[in-house]
Design a protein around this motif. Sequence first.
Motif, PDB file in Angstrom:
ATOM      1  N   PHE A 128       0.876  -1.250  -0.206  1.00 60.20           N
ATOM      2  CA  PHE A 128      -0.050  -0.110   0.025  1.00 60.20           C
ATOM      3  C   PHE A 128       0.911   1.253  -0.006  1.00 60.20           C
ATOM      4  O   PHE A 128       0.677   2.290  -0.926  1.00 60.20           O
TER       5      PHE A 128
ATOM      6  N   LYS B  20      -4.432   2.415  -8.576  1.00 59.71           N
ATOM      7  CA  LYS B  20      -5.500   2.648  -7.861  1.00 59.71           C
ATOM      8  C   LYS B  20      -6.149   1.195  -7.609  1.00 59.71           C
ATOM      9  O   LYS B  20      -6.588   0.727  -6.631  1.00 59.71           O
TER      10      LYS B  20
ATOM     11  N   MET C  59      -4.479  -1.268  -5.548  1.00 60.69           N
ATOM     12  CA  MET C  59      -4.580  -0.935  -4.090  1.00 60.69           C
ATOM     13  C   MET C  59      -6.000  -1.371  -3.737  1.00 60.69           C
ATOM     14  O   MET C  59      -5.941  -1.665  -2.357  1.00 60.69           O
ATOM     15  N   GLU C  60      -6.953  -1.307  -4.651  1.00 60.00           N
ATOM     16  CA  GLU C  60      -8.110  -1.604  -4.075  1.00 60.00           C
ATOM     17  C   GLU C  60      -8.249  -3.271  -3.824  1.00 60.00           C
ATOM     18  O   GLU C  60      -8.729  -3.673  -3.098  1.00 60.00           O
TER      19      GLU C  60
ATOM     20  N   ALA D 252      -6.746  -3.710  -0.453  1.00 55.52           N
ATOM     21  CA  ALA D 252      -7.595  -3.390   0.522  1.00 55.52           C
ATOM     22  C   ALA D 252      -8.716  -4.309   0.784  1.00 55.52           C
ATOM     23  O   ALA D 252      -9.330  -4.461   1.785  1.00 55.52           O
TER      24      ALA D 252
ATOM     25  N   GLN E  97      -8.488  -0.858   3.873  1.00 50.35           N
ATOM     26  CA  GLN E  97      -9.506  -0.127   2.957  1.00 50.35           C
ATOM     27  C   GLN E  97      -9.892   1.254   3.768  1.00 50.35           C
ATOM     28  O   GLN E  97      -9.970   2.045   2.903  1.00 50.35           O
TER      29      GLN E  97
ATOM     30  N   LEU F  46      -7.011   3.717   2.324  1.00 51.31           N
ATOM     31  CA  LEU F  46      -7.317   3.798   1.135  1.00 51.31           C
ATOM     32  C   LEU F  46      -8.257   5.030   0.911  1.00 51.31           C
ATOM     33  O   LEU F  46      -7.916   5.887  -0.116  1.00 51.31           O
ATOM     34  N   THR F  47      -9.491   4.866   1.719  1.00 53.08           N
ATOM     35  CA  THR F  47     -10.577   5.860   1.605  1.00 53.08           C
ATOM     36  C   THR F  47      -9.879   7.255   2.145  1.00 53.08           C
ATOM     37  O   THR F  47     -10.253   8.316   1.591  1.00 53.08           O
TER      38      THR F  47
ATOM     39  N   GLU G  96      -7.606   8.611  -0.609  1.00 53.91           N
ATOM     40  CA  GLU G  96      -8.477   8.943  -1.559  1.00 53.91           C
ATOM     41  C   GLU G  96      -9.250  10.454  -1.278  1.00 53.91           C
ATOM     42  O   GLU G  96      -9.162  11.305  -2.054  1.00 53.91           O
TER      43      GLU G  96
END
Length: 287
Positions: free
Chosen positions: A177, A183, A186-187, A190, A197, A200-201, A204
């Motif tokens: 990560f 992206k 990464m998802e 996550a 997760q 990552l949120t 973003e």
Amino acid sequence: MDLLKPSLDFVFKRIFGVEENRDILIDFLNAIFESANEPGVTEIEILNPFLDKTAVYDKQSVLDIKARTADHTIINIEIQLRDQKDMEKRTLYYWSKLYGSQLVQGEIYRSLCRTVTINILGFNYIDNERYHNTFHLREDNTGLILTDDIEIHMIELEKLRDIAEGQQRKLVRWMLFLLGPAKEKMEEIAMKEPAIQKALTTLEFLSQDKEIRELYEARQKALHDWNSSIHGAREDGIEEGKAIGKQEGKIEVAMHMLSKGMSRQDVATFTGLSVTEIEQLQRRQTQ
């Protein structure tokens, strides 16, 4: 819009070093301790949750995370993306400051608590294949630990780039990560970890914030300027050393030629030194 790089110290602290993301920091730390076969933590207090915006523009500022666990262990997390050739001394210096700062006047040494330094490095530093190395103070022959008050983790991101997704421990997923892949990747990472997760949120959200992006670019520029000045100074030093060495070589040759009875003009022509410089060398020979 492209995501910001989570490995930049400014972004790292905004993800892991704020109160609302304490659960992310706990998960991240437990991944590190699990990798080192050590017990995890359940509660943590962030000791420096606020970020002075002026520090972003200061190329020498350290945007680290300091925290304290329920058993009073002090933890310091720092990201270093470029090798300044002083990591071990820098680490010991900051560890000692953090350890010593616990003791206020009049307190006894027994009140000092275990202090853990975690360095996340963007370059290869330890001469082995392990991406995570943990250091303690041990007796050379028996391996007996003198004290567990000192503990240093070195985690090297570059050693993780080739590790296949889906075959790694939680720490590797966290490090992947931080490496900041596309992206979609990464998802994918996550999906397996709720804490990642949430990280990552957060990333973003930060990436869409105009002010945060401006500070991010300012931090990148400050670090780039710092590294450029260090590189420039190193280049200047090398060139100066070459020039000094070249001049000393000329003098040595000139002294040898003079000792053989050659004329000042011939020596000057051969070495490139001036006649005046040759005369000074001759006077030095006779003193």
